[in-house]
Design a protein around this motif. Structure first.
Motif, PDB file in Angstrom:
ATOM      1  N   ASP A 216       0.862  -1.177   0.000  1.00 31.45           N
ATOM      2  CA  ASP A 216       0.000   0.000   0.000  1.00 31.45           C
ATOM      3  C   ASP A 216       0.900   1.229   0.000  1.00 31.45           C
ATOM      4  N   ALA A 217       0.888   1.987  -1.095  1.00 29.84           N
ATOM      5  CA  ALA A 217       1.728   3.186  -1.227  1.00 29.84           C
ATOM      6  C   ALA A 217       0.840   4.336  -1.644  1.00 29.84           C
ATOM      7  N   ARG A 218       0.834   5.383  -0.845  1.00 41.27           N
ATOM      8  CA  ARG A 218      -0.029   6.522  -1.135  1.00 41.27           C
ATOM      9  C   ARG A 218       0.521   7.782  -0.470  1.00 41.27           C
ATOM     10  N   PRO A 219       0.156   8.981  -0.987  1.00 42.43           N
ATOM     11  CA  PRO A 219       0.585  10.223  -0.335  1.00 42.43           C
ATOM     12  C   PRO A 219      -0.113  10.400   1.007  1.00 42.43           C
ATOM     13  N   ARG A 220       0.582  11.044   1.937  1.00 37.86           N
ATOM     14  CA  ARG A 220       0.003  11.342   3.250  1.00 37.86           C
ATOM     15  C   ARG A 220      -0.808  12.623   3.184  1.00 37.86           C
ATOM     16  N   ALA A 221      -1.786  12.735   4.071  1.00 35.38           N
ATOM     17  CA  ALA A 221      -2.640  13.921   4.090  1.00 35.38           C
ATOM     18  C   ALA A 221      -1.846  15.170   4.450  1.00 35.38           C
TER      19      ALA A 221
END
Length: 422
Positions: free
Chosen positions: A402-407
């Motif tokens: 799971d790879a995604r930008p942080r808020a």
């Protein structure tokens, strides 16, 4: 003073003032037909106006309760009606080329306007309005077009001693409805084109997703074929040699020893070629012929220390009970950390990162978080395949990525790999 320098100077000034901002428009056949019909309608209306303006009825006014005649202008000279019709027709016919030569058409209409009699302002007024709009809309010469529009205003409204034509009442609804219809048609055309553009973007995104899926499947098939070709040959040789050694082990130990040495050599060759094939999936610049042991979780500390020495603040935390894991699982976990930290250095220069390894009962969890920053010098050099390769590597062991930008900025990478309970 010679003439040549003056001419050259005038040409230089003209080049500064008259540079086109684009090519001349290329009207379609449909545009030419529409302009021809428009020129015909304007010509008929203007010619009719020229004929009617020459037939002026007697005018009377009431003075002291009595009807008194008002002196009329002198009767038109012979040929005046024909001249007015010619002026009206010339101004209207020029409109047929208003898209192809908008500036020239405007000047032709202005010349006809200046030649028309002041008592007949309607001869070229409508043609002048259409030609002025065409020059503003289609002419690639911006400054000459603006200057021509200013001249048109001065010629029509200032320098001519005549009143502007009055629109008859029967034409008022037409002048109101036509702009409304054109605006509604333009709005509908814009909406249709917007919907078509959105549909094309969605189709393109779907095609890109399908192309990416096909690329992944093709890569899997290619690796499987290469692994099959590499392993099958050497395993077949090893099987034959092992069977021969088993048969002659009791009677000919020397031959059995040679067969076992051949099995060992075949196994080493198979491992060497296997590493060569797997090296094709490694990062750019890796040497596939390098036979050094593959890294594992015991080398994460050295990886973190190297980044710290290069000036990147990295924190490392290990929780749970560390224990030996299959080499493939440890290599996959190491690659996840390596790729995530490499991306942090490339795309988040000046930020910090944290690495967390959790030894669970039945899974291994690896988490890399960076705080974000400015793109580094190598941000544009990536090919975007790193995360795809990690997902495929983890999928071999049933793991997920799971790879995604942080808020709040930065990036968050989490990998989970199932392992056997101790």
């Amino acid at each position: 003073m010679t003439v040549a320098p003056v001419v050259d100077r005038l040409r230089a000034w003209a080049a500064l003032v008259l540079p086109p901002t684009g090519p001349l428009p290329r009207p379609t056949v449909r545009n030419y037909v529409f302009d021809a019909v428009l020129a015909l309608v304007v010509g008929i209306v203007s010619a009719r106006y020229a004929v009617d303006s020459q037939d002026v009825p007697a005018r009377v006014v009431v003075v002291g309760g009595l009807l008194r005649p008002v002196p009329l202008p002198p009767p038109p000279q012979p040929g005046a009606m024909a001249g007015a019709v010619v002026i009206a027709v010339v101004g209207a016919v020029a409109l047929a080329l208003r898209r192809r030569y908008p500036l020239a058409v405007l000047w032709v209409v202005l010349y006809a306007t200046s030649a028309s009699p002041s008592e007949s302002p309607g001869l070229t007024f409508y043609a002048c309005v259409i030609a002025a709009y065409s020059a503003a809309a289609y002419s690639p010469h911006r400054w000459p077009a603006l200057a021509s529009l200013l001249v048109a205003v001065l010629v029509v409204a200032v320098f001519r001693d005549s009143e502007l034509p009055v629109v008859p009442n029967e034409y008022v609804p037409l002048l109101v409805l036509v702009p409304l219809i054109m605006a509604a048609n333009g709005l509908r055309t814009w909406k249709v084109r917007t919907d078509e553009g959105r549909a094309q973007v969605s189709a393109l995104e779907r095609e890109q997703a399908e192309a990416l899926h096909r690329a992944v499947e093709h890569e899997r098939a290619r690796i499987a074929r290469e692994l099959h070709d590499v392993v099958t040959h050497h395993v077949s040789v090893m099987t034959i040699q092992a069977g021969a050694a088993r048969k002659v082990m009791a009677s000919s130990p020397g031959q059995a020893r040679e067969a076992l040495l051949a099995v060992e050599a075949g196994g080493r060759a198979a491992m060497t070629e296997l590493r060569h094939v797997m090296g094709l999936l490694a990062a750019d610049g890796a040497d596939p012929a390098d036979l050094a042991p593959q890294p594992g979780l015991d080398q994460l500390a050295a990886l973190v220390d190297r980044l710290r020495d290069s000036g990147v603040p990295v924190e490392s935390t290990v929780s749970g009970q560390p224990r030996p894991l299959p080499s493939g699982v440890e290599l996959a976990a190491y690659r996840v950390v390596q790729e995530a930290l490499t991306n942090a250095v490339k795309h988040a220069s000046g930020g910090s990162a944290a690495v967390t390894v959790v030894y669970g009962v039945d899974h291994l969890r690896v988490e890399v978080v960076d705080t974000g920053g400015e793109p580094g010098p190598g941000a544009a050099a990536g090919n975007g395949h790193g995360l795809i390769g990690l997902r495929e590597r983890l999928a071999v062991y049933g793991g997920t990525l799971d790879a995604r930008p942080r808020a709040g900025g930065g990036y968050h990478v989490i990998a989970s790999i199932p392992v056997q309970a101790p």
